[in-house]
Write a protein that holds these residues in place. Structure first.
Motif, PDB file in Angstrom:
ATOM      1  N   ALA A 172      -7.836  -3.801  -6.291  1.00 47.60           N
ATOM      2  CA  ALA A 172      -6.390  -3.674  -6.105  1.00 47.60           C
ATOM      3  C   ALA A 172      -6.044  -2.508  -5.190  1.00 47.60           C
ATOM      4  N   THR A 173      -6.636  -2.521  -4.001  1.00 44.88           N
ATOM      5  CA  THR A 173      -6.361  -1.516  -2.984  1.00 44.88           C
ATOM      6  C   THR A 173      -6.045  -2.212  -1.670  1.00 44.88           C
ATOM      7  N   THR A 174      -5.492  -1.437  -0.727  1.00 42.85           N
ATOM      8  CA  THR A 174      -5.285  -1.906   0.637  1.00 42.85           C
ATOM      9  C   THR A 174      -5.910  -0.888   1.572  1.00 42.85           C
ATOM     10  N   ASP A 175      -6.750  -1.361   2.509  1.00 42.88           N
ATOM     11  CA  ASP A 175      -7.456  -0.485   3.434  1.00 42.88           C
ATOM     12  C   ASP A 175      -6.851  -0.569   4.829  1.00 42.88           C
ATOM     13  N   VAL A 176      -6.616   0.596   5.434  1.00 46.89           N
ATOM     14  CA  VAL A 176      -6.188   0.682   6.829  1.00 46.89           C
ATOM     15  C   VAL A 176      -7.323   1.348   7.595  1.00 46.89           C
ATOM     16  N   THR A 177      -7.978   0.596   8.471  1.00 43.33           N
ATOM     17  CA  THR A 177      -9.099   1.117   9.245  1.00 43.33           C
ATOM     18  C   THR A 177      -8.588   1.642  10.578  1.00 43.33           C
ATOM     19  N   TYR A 188      -1.391  -7.913  -7.350  1.00 47.90           N
ATOM     20  CA  TYR A 188      -0.538  -7.878  -8.538  1.00 47.90           C
ATOM     21  C   TYR A 188      -1.229  -8.621  -9.676  1.00 47.90           C
ATOM     22  N   ALA A 189      -1.283  -8.003 -10.839  1.00 46.72           N
ATOM     23  CA  ALA A 189      -2.026  -8.577 -11.966  1.00 46.72           C
ATOM     24  C   ALA A 189      -1.105  -9.019 -13.096  1.00 46.72           C
ATOM     25  N   GLY A 190       0.153  -9.294 -12.787  1.00 41.23           N
ATOM     26  CA  GLY A 190       1.109  -9.689 -13.806  1.00 41.23           C
ATOM     27  C   GLY A 190       0.799 -11.028 -14.421  1.00 41.23           C
ATOM     28  N   SER A 191       1.502 -11.333 -15.493  1.00 42.89           N
ATOM     29  CA  SER A 191       1.224 -12.520 -16.295  1.00 42.89           C
ATOM     30  C   SER A 191       1.854 -13.789 -15.749  1.00 42.89           C
ATOM     31  N   VAL A 241       6.143   1.919  -9.687  1.00 41.63           N
ATOM     32  CA  VAL A 241       6.935   1.119 -10.621  1.00 41.63           C
ATOM     33  C   VAL A 241       6.043   0.644 -11.753  1.00 41.63           C
ATOM     34  N   THR A 242       6.643   0.442 -12.911  1.00 43.18           N
ATOM     35  CA  THR A 242       5.933  -0.163 -14.035  1.00 43.18           C
ATOM     36  C   THR A 242       6.614  -1.463 -14.408  1.00 43.18           C
ATOM     37  N   ASP A 243       5.841  -2.390 -14.968  1.00 42.43           N
ATOM     38  CA  ASP A 243       6.409  -3.664 -15.390  1.00 42.43           C
ATOM     39  C   ASP A 243       6.394  -3.782 -16.905  1.00 42.43           C
ATOM     40  N   GLN A 244       6.818  -4.931 -17.414  1.00 40.17           N
ATOM     41  CA  GLN A 244       6.948  -5.117 -18.858  1.00 40.17           C
ATOM     42  C   GLN A 244       5.599  -5.148 -19.567  1.00 40.17           C
ATOM     43  N   ASP A 245       4.507  -5.323 -18.809  1.00 37.84           N
ATOM     44  CA  ASP A 245       3.168  -5.285 -19.398  1.00 37.84           C
ATOM     45  C   ASP A 245       2.607  -3.866 -19.456  1.00 37.84           C
ATOM     46  N   GLY A 246       3.365  -2.887 -18.926  1.00 36.64           N
ATOM     47  CA  GLY A 246       2.899  -1.507 -18.926  1.00 36.64           C
ATOM     48  C   GLY A 246       2.060  -1.143 -17.723  1.00 36.64           C
ATOM     49  N   ALA A 247       1.846  -2.092 -16.812  1.00 40.55           N
ATOM     50  CA  ALA A 247       1.044  -1.818 -15.619  1.00 40.55           C
ATOM     51  C   ALA A 247       1.865  -1.016 -14.614  1.00 40.55           C
ATOM     52  N   ALA A 248       1.181  -0.158 -13.866  1.00 38.43           N
ATOM     53  CA  ALA A 248       1.829   0.674 -12.860  1.00 38.43           C
ATOM     54  C   ALA A 248       1.324   0.287 -11.478  1.00 38.43           C
ATOM     55  N   TYR A 249       2.257   0.183 -10.523  1.00 39.66           N
ATOM     56  CA  TYR A 249       1.922  -0.206  -9.154  1.00 39.66           C
ATOM     57  C   TYR A 249       2.512   0.799  -8.170  1.00 39.66           C
ATOM     58  N   HIS A 250       1.757   1.057  -7.124  1.00 40.71           N
ATOM     59  CA  HIS A 250       2.153   2.006  -6.083  1.00 40.71           C
ATOM     60  C   HIS A 250       2.543   1.222  -4.837  1.00 40.71           C
ATOM     61  N   VAL A 251       3.777   1.446  -4.367  1.00 40.51           N
ATOM     62  CA  VAL A 251       4.277   0.739  -3.187  1.00 40.51           C
ATOM     63  C   VAL A 251       4.799   1.762  -2.174  1.00 40.51           C
ATOM     64  N   PRO A 252       4.046   2.029  -1.099  1.00 42.98           N
ATOM     65  CA  PRO A 252       4.606   2.834  -0.011  1.00 42.98           C
ATOM     66  C   PRO A 252       5.581   1.982   0.785  1.00 42.98           C
ATOM     67  N   MET A 253       6.702   2.578   1.215  1.00 44.57           N
ATOM     68  CA  MET A 253       7.720   1.799   1.904  1.00 44.57           C
ATOM     69  C   MET A 253       8.236   2.536   3.138  1.00 44.57           C
ATOM     70  N   ALA A 254       8.550   1.757   4.167  1.00 49.66           N
ATOM     71  CA  ALA A 254       9.184   2.254   5.382  1.00 49.66           C
ATOM     72  C   ALA A 254      10.575   1.656   5.467  1.00 49.66           C
ATOM     73  N   TYR A 255      11.575   2.508   5.701  1.00 54.92           N
ATOM     74  CA  TYR A 255      12.956   2.056   5.856  1.00 54.92           C
ATOM     75  C   TYR A 255      13.335   2.194   7.325  1.00 54.92           C
ATOM     76  N   ARG A 256      13.660   1.084   7.960  1.00 53.55           N
ATOM     77  CA  ARG A 256      13.952   1.090   9.392  1.00 53.55           C
ATOM     78  C   ARG A 256      15.344   0.536   9.661  1.00 53.55           C
ATOM     79  N   GLY A 257      15.952   1.022  10.746  1.00 54.90           N
ATOM     80  CA  GLY A 257      17.282   0.587  11.119  1.00 54.90           C
ATOM     81  C   GLY A 257      17.302  -0.651  11.978  1.00 54.90           C
TER      82      GLY A 257
END
Length: 226
Positions: free
Chosen positions: A158-163, A27-30, A58-74
């Protein structure tokens, strides 16, 4: 197909991400508390129908865009406490545990299936509706047997690697782009331990000024030592 319930989430996904996002190394926010807006994304189906799979921009107040993959579990996923974004009360399904999808084997497996053309992107907010704005390309081996379980590290830029172990195809890296730049392609430059790009997924989002943008959200590549 994904079933979208018209109901409430308490707290909302954006409220959970507002607390979670600033604690991530990419995250590169201020430093201010982010003011997040949902700007795009899509869903994928879990073949077993047990895990909700969403990719949110999502975008923040600085105009930056971030990608968040999400899993929803019970129920809580054992050993995944560090990947927990938070819990929420769903108006129909009850308590839901939301995890960072880069650490979830179901999300990873379905994202790889999407790259390879074995899954279809679904609309983010409409049930049983494909999303034609999501594009994918794959030029890798057709017989690469890849599970969703792998080692996860924060990568360069600003990446995440899954090997992952792909059997006879060797080791592969699923690279999830976290900070998005409009028009950014995955050239493989600055790969930081991952080699040739075999395929990718790209999708659009809306920038704060109302204009549209596209970029690669994830890529699949050979591991540098594979």
């Amino acid at each position: 197909m994904s079933l979208i319930h018209r109901t409430t989430l308490t707290p909302t996904k954006l409220e959970l991400l507002t607390d979670w996002l600033p604690r991530q190394p990419w995250y590169a926010g201020s430093g201010r508390r982010p003011e997040l807006v949902k700007a795009g994304g899509f869903r994928l189906d879990d073949p077993l129908g047990e895990v909700g799979v969403e990719f949110m921009v999502v975008t923040d107040q600085d105009g930056a865009a971030y990608h968040v993959p999400m899993a929803y579990r019970g129920a809580p996923r054992a050993g995944a406490e560090d990947a927990l974004i938070g819990t929420t009360e769903h108006g129909v399904l009850g308590r839901r545990w939301i995890y960072d999808g880069a650490h979830d084997p179901v999300v990873v497996a379905q994202l790889i299936a999407l790259v390879r053309g074995e899954a279809e992107a679904q609309a983010q907010s409409v049930s049983d509706t494909p999303d034609p704005t999501v594009a994918r390309h794959y030029a890798g081996p057709a017989d690469a047997a890849v599970s969703g379980a792998g080692s996860v590290t924060d990568g360069p830029q600003a990446t995440t690697d899954v090997t992952l172990d792909a059997g006879a195809a060797g080791r592969l890296v699923l690279r999830v782009t976290r900070a998005l730049r409009p028009g950014a392609a995955d050239s493989g430059a600055g790969d930081g331990g991952a080699g040739d790009v075999l395929g990718h997924v790209e999708a659009p989002w809306q920038q704060p000024d109302g204009t549209g943008a596209r970029a690669v959200l994830a890529s699949l590549r050979k591991a540098a030592d594979g």
